[in-house]
Structure formats: C-alpha cells, structure tokens
Scaffold this motif. Structure first.
Motif, PDB file in Angstrom:
ATOM      1  N   HIS A 151      15.012  15.238  -9.206  1.00 48.59           N
ATOM      2  CA  HIS A 151      13.991  15.039 -10.240  1.00 48.59           C
ATOM      3  C   HIS A 151      14.630  14.838 -11.620  1.00 48.59           C
ATOM      4  N   GLN A 175       7.385  17.909 -13.377  1.00 42.28           N
ATOM      5  CA  GLN A 175       6.430  16.849 -13.691  1.00 42.28           C
ATOM      6  C   GLN A 175       6.885  15.521 -13.115  1.00 42.28           C
ATOM      7  N   ALA A 178       6.368  15.588  -9.448  1.00 47.71           N
ATOM      8  CA  ALA A 178       4.956  15.373  -9.105  1.00 47.71           C
ATOM      9  C   ALA A 178       4.598  13.896  -9.218  1.00 47.71           C
ATOM     10  N   GLU A 179       5.155  13.223 -10.246  1.00 46.55           N
ATOM     11  CA  GLU A 179       4.896  11.789 -10.402  1.00 46.55           C
ATOM     12  C   GLU A 179       5.484  11.004  -9.237  1.00 46.55           C
ATOM     13  N   GLU A 181       6.031  12.152  -6.196  1.00 54.33           N
ATOM     14  CA  GLU A 181       5.209  12.409  -5.010  1.00 54.33           C
ATOM     15  C   GLU A 181       3.912  11.615  -5.064  1.00 54.33           C
ATOM     16  N   LYS A 182       3.343  11.487  -6.262  1.00 48.38           N
ATOM     17  CA  LYS A 182       2.120  10.705  -6.411  1.00 48.38           C
ATOM     18  C   LYS A 182       2.377   9.250  -6.065  1.00 48.38           C
ATOM     19  N   LEU A 183       3.522   8.728  -6.548  1.00 44.05           N
ATOM     20  CA  LEU A 183       3.877   7.344  -6.236  1.00 44.05           C
ATOM     21  C   LEU A 183       4.113   7.168  -4.740  1.00 44.05           C
ATOM     22  N   LYS A 184       4.747   8.165  -4.111  1.00 45.93           N
ATOM     23  CA  LYS A 184       4.969   8.095  -2.669  1.00 45.93           C
ATOM     24  C   LYS A 184       3.641   8.063  -1.917  1.00 45.93           C
ATOM     25  N   THR A 185       2.704   8.921  -2.358  1.00 52.62           N
ATOM     26  CA  THR A 185       1.390   8.955  -1.715  1.00 52.62           C
ATOM     27  C   THR A 185       0.671   7.627  -1.881  1.00 52.62           C
ATOM     28  N   GLU A 186       0.720   7.095  -3.119  1.00 47.54           N
ATOM     29  CA  GLU A 186       0.068   5.810  -3.373  1.00 47.54           C
ATOM     30  C   GLU A 186       0.720   4.710  -2.550  1.00 47.54           C
ATOM     31  N   SER A 187       2.056   4.769  -2.446  1.00 46.29           N
ATOM     32  CA  SER A 187       2.779   3.775  -1.651  1.00 46.29           C
ATOM     33  C   SER A 187       2.378   3.873  -0.181  1.00 46.29           C
ATOM     34  N   ASN A 189      -0.443   5.027   0.960  1.00 45.91           N
ATOM     35  CA  ASN A 189      -1.818   4.528   1.087  1.00 45.91           C
ATOM     36  C   ASN A 189      -1.861   3.009   1.101  1.00 45.91           C
TER      37      ASN A 189
END
Length: 350
Positions: A151, A175, A178-179, A181-187, A189
């Motif tokens: 990170h 932070q 978390a960003e 992980e959010k990008l990974k989740t969006e990717s 999806n």
C-alpha cells in the motif's frame, strides 16, 4: 473475614489453572524466542494463580519479547479463569484491563507471522511501531516485514518515521489499500459483465441462424410457426379459463350445503383434465428433443420471432379469446335453460 474471602478466590483460581492446557507454540515465535516460550509454558502449567500473574507482570515490564510472553501468559489466565476471576486478578494487582489486552494483541500479531524472519523484522521496529499494523491483514504485515512495498509503505519508511508520522503513514496506506480493493472489486464486476455480454453474444449468434425474415421463410415453415403459436395462444387461454373455474368452484368458499361433498369431485375433474394435457405436452416435447442433436437443440430452447409474427400472434390471441368467451356464454345459457325446476325454457341466444 477478608482473609477467608481471599483464600477462597485463590483456591478457585488455582484449581482452574491446574486444568488449563498449554497453547500451541507458533513456529515463527519458537524461532525468535528460542526456549523462552517453552520455559514460560512449563512455569504456567505448574503455577498457582499468583505465580501465573507474576509471570504476566514480568513480561509487561520488558521490551518486545517480554510483551509477547506477557500476552501469552494473559491468554492462559483469561482462558483458565472465569470473567469475574480474571477481572478481579487484574484489579488486585493494579493492572489496567487495556494493558492486559494490549499484550494479548501483541502476542496475536507476532504469533500470526509465517516465519521467524518476519517476527524478527517486526521486533526490531519495537512494540509501538509494530502494533501500528495490528489492524492490517496479517498477510500484508508479513509482506511488509519481508521488505515488500505494501500500500505504498516500506519497512525502511516505517523504521525512519516517528510514532506520530507512522500513524499518518499507516492511515494513508490503509486508505490506499481500500482504494485498491475497490478498484479490484470494480474490475471484477466489469469482468463479470464482460463475460455475461460475451455469453449473450454467443447465444444470440447461435440463435441467429434460426431467425429468418418472413419473406425468406418457405411457406411450410411460416405456416407451421403461425399455426403453432395460434394453437399455443388457444391452449393458454383455455388454461386461464380452467384456472378461473378452479378459483370459482374449488378455491372459493361455497355456501351450498353439500359443498364439502361436491368440491372434491370438481377438483378431481380439473386435475384429470390437467393431467391429460400435461402428459400430451411432455410426450410431444420429448419427440421434438429426440428429433434433433445437441447442436440444433438451441432452436428448441430459445426460438426468436420477428415483429410481424409477434403482431400476428397477438391478433390471433384476441380472435381466439373472443371466440372462447362467446362459447363460454353459450354454455352458460344452455345450462341455464336445462336447469331442473326452471319454468319454461330460455332460448339459447348465439
């Protein structure tokens, strides 16, 4: 009186301590602390409650290794005594509850490391800095201890930072994590949506060869499709009307004195009719499935229709519905005319 009370508490604590089992020794801590853990466990297993508390207090007064040993001793006491005894023991020795649980957190963090090298690297930072990563995923802490950048943070940056600076750095790193992980989740999806779109495209391509313009379709195929859908609409309307019959005669409270006798007879009649239809339907579907191989069976499961055909089907449904409703009215009129006890006969209009 006070002495008697203290003696009773001590006796209960000693009995509980004697029944406790030693915690398993994590390999990573075994490498770092060498024989210290074994020595502590041997001391705890044969100790009275007072001796176990003393072992825990000794560790609190030491540096990193001592804090780890203290945490293990506190875990032993916490698991061996009930809640009231553990709280009373802390109070009697003037130990803040947060100090005991902080030591337990220190032990849990170091015990979660995969090897002695990562334990050693964390220990060199000191307890305060090491505990800045207590809320991190253990895999991330281990990677950081092995010299990897996690990170955006490195072990060297942690070692050079003050405690206040480290607090800011770890907050920023979390932070950033978390960003990420959010990008990974969006990717993930987006990847799922892309796969779904590809599957839809492939299915559409498979079905496309069965979708012909009305003017390109030979007469036998066009006629068969239109007739099949017309009859389907007829069957659907007939089933809808049969459902209405069921609703009115079976699923509605009938006030007739012999309703309980005749409603089962009506239900059996409807059930028999539906069973006959179902058997015919299943038999016909099996014949169609057997006619084609697996590659061509996509035509059976998802046949598309062009707008002109759909319009024709809707018009056919309206004509069939009108005819069936007219037939139903005629049957009602005929039954009314033939009703026993009726004076005169009502003419059947139709």
């Amino acid at each position: 009186m006070i002495q008697g009370t203290m003696k009773k508490t001590s006796t209960t604590a000693v009995a509980a301590i004697n029944k406790a089992e030693a915690l398993p020794v994590p390999a990573a801590l075994g490498d770092y602390l060498r024989g210290a853990l074994g020595k502590l466990d041997a001391e705890l297993m044969g100790a009275t409650a007072d001796q176990a508390w003393q072992a825990a207090q000794r560790g609190l007064e030491m540096e990193t290794a001592g804090k780890i040993l203290a945490g293990r001793a506190f875990i032993h006491l916490r698991d061996s005594l009930d809640k009231q005894q553990f709280a009373a023991g802390l109070a009697e020795r003037g130990l803040p509850r947060r100090s005991a649980y902080y030591a337990i957190e220190v032990y849990n963090l170091f015990a979660a490391m995969p090897d002695g090298a990562s334990v050693q690297a964390l220990a060199q930072l000191g307890v305060t800095k090491a505990m800045a990563f207590a809320s991190w995923a253990h895999d991330d802490v281990a990677a950081l201890a092995h010299g990897e950048e996690v990170h955006g943070l490195t072990l060297e940056a942690v070692a050079d930072a003050t405690t206040r600076e480290l607090e800011t750095l770890t907050k920023q790193a979390l932070q950033k994590g978390a960003e990420v992980e959010k990008l990974k989740t969006e990717s993930a999806n987006l990847k799922t949506q892309l796969e779904t779109a590809r599957m839809e495209r492939d299915r559409a391509l498979k079905q496309a060869k069965y979708l012909l313009a009305e003017e390109d379709m030979p007469h036998f195929a066009l006629t068969a499709r239109q007739e099949a859908m017309a009859h389907t609409e007829g069957m659907t309307l007939a089933l809808d009307m049969l459902a209405d019959v069921s609703a009115q005669a079976v699923f509605t409270q009938i006030t007739h004195p012999e309703a309980n006798r005749f409603q089962p007879i009506v239900a059996a009649t409807i059930y028999y009719a539906l069973g006959g239809v179902l058997a015919r339907v299943v038999d016909q579907m099996h014949l169609l499935e057997e006619r084609f191989d697996a590659a061509d069976q996509v035509a059976l499961s998802g046949m598309p229709f062009n707008p002109g055909e759909l319009k024709l089907f809707h018009e056919t449904r309206e004509r069939i519905a009108g005819r069936m409703e007219s037939d139903a009215r005629k049957r009602d009129a005929k039954r009314e005319n033939n009703r026993p006890g009726k004076v005169g006969r009502k003419r059947n209009e139709g």
